[in-house]
Motif scaffolding. Structure first.
Motif, PDB file in Angstrom:
ATOM      1  N   ASP A   1       0.821  -1.212   0.000  1.00 18.86           N
ATOM      2  CA  ASP A   1       0.000   0.000   0.000  1.00 18.86           C
ATOM      3  C   ASP A   1       0.852   1.258   0.000  1.00 18.86           C
ATOM      4  OD1 ASP A   1      -2.115  -1.738   0.057  1.00 18.86           O
ATOM      5  OD2 ASP A   1      -2.664  -1.357   2.152  1.00 18.86           O
ATOM      6  N   THR A   2       1.973   1.224   0.707  1.00 12.71           N
ATOM      7  CA  THR A   2       2.867   2.378   0.737  1.00 12.71           C
ATOM      8  C   THR A   2       3.420   2.668  -0.653  1.00 12.71           C
ATOM      9  OG1 THR A   2       3.498   1.944   3.030  1.00 12.71           O
ATOM     10  CG2 THR A   2       5.007   3.286   1.714  1.00 12.71           C
ATOM     11  N   ILE A   3       3.850   1.629  -1.330  1.00 14.95           N
ATOM     12  CA  ILE A   3       4.403   1.804  -2.677  1.00 14.95           C
ATOM     13  C   ILE A   3       3.317   2.264  -3.652  1.00 14.95           C
ATOM     14  CG2 ILE A   3       5.475   0.616  -4.624  1.00 14.95           C
ATOM     15  CD1 ILE A   3       6.770  -1.262  -2.500  1.00 14.95           C
TER      16      ILE A   3
ATOM     17  N   ARG B   1       2.025   5.825 -18.035  1.00 17.49           N
ATOM     18  CA  ARG B   1       3.085   6.835 -18.184  1.00 17.49           C
ATOM     19  C   ARG B   1       4.354   6.405 -17.449  1.00 17.49           C
ATOM     20  NH1 ARG B   1       6.491  10.239 -19.397  1.00 17.49           N
ATOM     21  NH2 ARG B   1       6.435  12.453 -18.896  1.00 17.49           N
ATOM     22  N   LEU B   2       4.204   5.896 -16.230  1.00 17.00           N
ATOM     23  CA  LEU B   2       5.372   5.460 -15.475  1.00 17.00           C
ATOM     24  C   LEU B   2       6.054   4.282 -16.165  1.00 17.00           C
ATOM     25  CD1 LEU B   2       4.178   5.633 -11.743  1.00 17.00           C
ATOM     26  CD2 LEU B   2       5.204   7.431 -13.162  1.00 17.00           C
ATOM     27  N   LEU B   3       5.269   3.363 -16.700  1.00 21.85           N
ATOM     28  CA  LEU B   3       5.847   2.205 -17.371  1.00 21.85           C
ATOM     29  C   LEU B   3       6.552   2.597 -18.666  1.00 21.85           C
ATOM     30  CD1 LEU B   3       3.038  -0.436 -16.787  1.00 21.85           C
ATOM     31  CD2 LEU B   3       5.241  -0.236 -15.616  1.00 21.85           C
ATOM     32  N   ALA B   4       6.025   3.600 -19.354  1.00 23.55           N
ATOM     33  CA  ALA B   4       6.685   4.078 -20.576  1.00 23.55           C
ATOM     34  C   ALA B   4       8.020   4.729 -20.243  1.00 23.55           C
ATOM     35  CB  ALA B   4       5.775   5.062 -21.311  1.00 23.55           C
TER      36      ALA B   4
ATOM     37  N   LEU C   1      10.089   0.981  -9.047  1.00 26.59           N
ATOM     38  CA  LEU C   1       9.225   0.057  -9.771  1.00 26.59           C
ATOM     39  C   LEU C   1       9.664  -1.394  -9.568  1.00 26.59           C
ATOM     40  CD1 LEU C   1       8.630   2.102 -13.034  1.00 26.59           C
ATOM     41  CD2 LEU C   1       6.918   1.520 -11.306  1.00 26.59           C
ATOM     42  N   VAL C   2      10.956  -1.611  -9.361  1.00 28.50           N
ATOM     43  CA  VAL C   2      11.424  -2.957  -9.011  1.00 28.50           C
ATOM     44  C   VAL C   2      10.815  -3.376  -7.679  1.00 28.50           C
ATOM     45  CG1 VAL C   2      13.451  -4.331  -8.390  1.00 28.50           C
ATOM     46  CG2 VAL C   2      13.552  -2.758 -10.334  1.00 28.50           C
ATOM     47  N   ASN C   3      10.844  -2.492  -6.701  1.00 25.00           N
ATOM     48  CA  ASN C   3      10.222  -2.789  -5.407  1.00 25.00           C
ATOM     49  C   ASN C   3       8.730  -3.051  -5.558  1.00 25.00           C
ATOM     50  OD1 ASN C   3      12.349  -2.832  -3.671  1.00 25.00           O
ATOM     51  ND2 ASN C   3      11.799  -0.979  -2.559  1.00 25.00           N
ATOM     52  N   ALA C   4       8.085  -2.276  -6.411  1.00 20.48           N
ATOM     53  CA  ALA C   4       6.644  -2.453  -6.611  1.00 20.48           C
ATOM     54  C   ALA C   4       6.330  -3.871  -7.082  1.00 20.48           C
ATOM     55  CB  ALA C   4       6.135  -1.426  -7.619  1.00 20.48           C
ATOM     56  N   ARG C   5       7.106  -4.366  -8.002  1.00 22.84           N
ATOM     57  CA  ARG C   5       6.874  -5.721  -8.497  1.00 22.84           C
ATOM     58  C   ARG C   5       7.142  -6.756  -7.412  1.00 22.84           C
ATOM     59  NH1 ARG C   5       9.150  -3.045 -13.102  1.00 22.84           N
ATOM     60  NH2 ARG C   5       7.612  -2.967 -14.800  1.00 22.84           N
TER      61      ARG C   5
END
Length: 215
Positions: A138-140, A189-192, A175-179
């Motif tokens: 949730d934090t991420i 947009r973030l993924l692009a 984004l690595v942490n998110a995964r």
């Protein structure tokens, strides 16, 4: 990479997103460095020898020319001042502040609240693994949603236009942490931006899986 006789020493850990930021910055500046690895899950960052380097017992730390620098954003800005090209911060004062603000959403308000030290403390007060993982998730998710909103009116390919900035240096590791924590990445947009960054060797070579201490 630019080889130097006084190459910096980067104290880090392959999975540390803060150390990942500094690896990206070093690569962008085409600087060679020596690694000193500290396995965070084994508590090596709390060894007396390392605490003499960084009393916080955190990574990264950068030793260069007799100085010890800590905190990833401070290190990145130091590198930007020492090796100005390519710049990590825009020249325009407003754009510069916007990049710093985006970077701080991740480095100050998101990552520190879901890092290993905090998760260990949550376990210590009795939260089970599902609750601990939910906290990180949730934090991420909240942090990345805010980042996406900050970029709503911008143009790519990077966070703030055609130039890689400190914002990108912070976004890609987060984004690595998110995964890792199963966050649904619903922000095109973030993924692009991530895809554009990872097409650059400076980002790709800094990835955790490519580090000598990767497990």
């Amino acid at each position: 990479m630019t080889a130097t006789t006084d190459a910096p020493v980067l104290h880090g850990y392959f999975r540390s997103t803060a150390a990942y930021r500094v690896r990206i910055a070093l690569n962008l500046k085409r600087l060679a460095w020596h690694d000193a690895f500290h396995h965070l899950r084994r508590g090596e960052q709390r060894a007396p020898d390392y605490l003499r380097v960084n009393p916080q017992g955190l990574v990264p730390a950068l030793e260069w020319d007799g100085a010890v620098l800590t905190q990833s954003l401070a290190i990145c800005e130091y590198l930007d001042e020492r090796v100005p090209a390519p710049p990590l911060l825009p020249a325009d004062p407003v754009a510069r502040a916007q990049v710093r603000a985006f970077a701080q959403v991740i480095a100050c308000d998101t990552h520190p609240v879901q890092n290993l030290r905090v998760l260990q403390r949550l376990r210590a007060v009795g939260l089970d693994e599902a609750a601990v993982d939910g906290w990180a998730h949730d934090t991420i998710a909240d942090g990345l949603a805010a980042c996406d909103a900050l970029l709503a009116d911008g143009q790519g390919p990077y966070c703030f236009g055609a130039q890689v900035t400190l914002a990108d240096v912070c976004l890609v590791p987060q984004l690595v942490n998110a995964r890792r924590f199963g966050v649904a990445l619903t922000w095109p947009r973030l993924l692009a931006v991530e895809a554009a960054c990872l097409a650059l060797p400076a980002f790709a070579d800094a990835a955790p899986a490519r580090q000598p201490d990767a497990e």
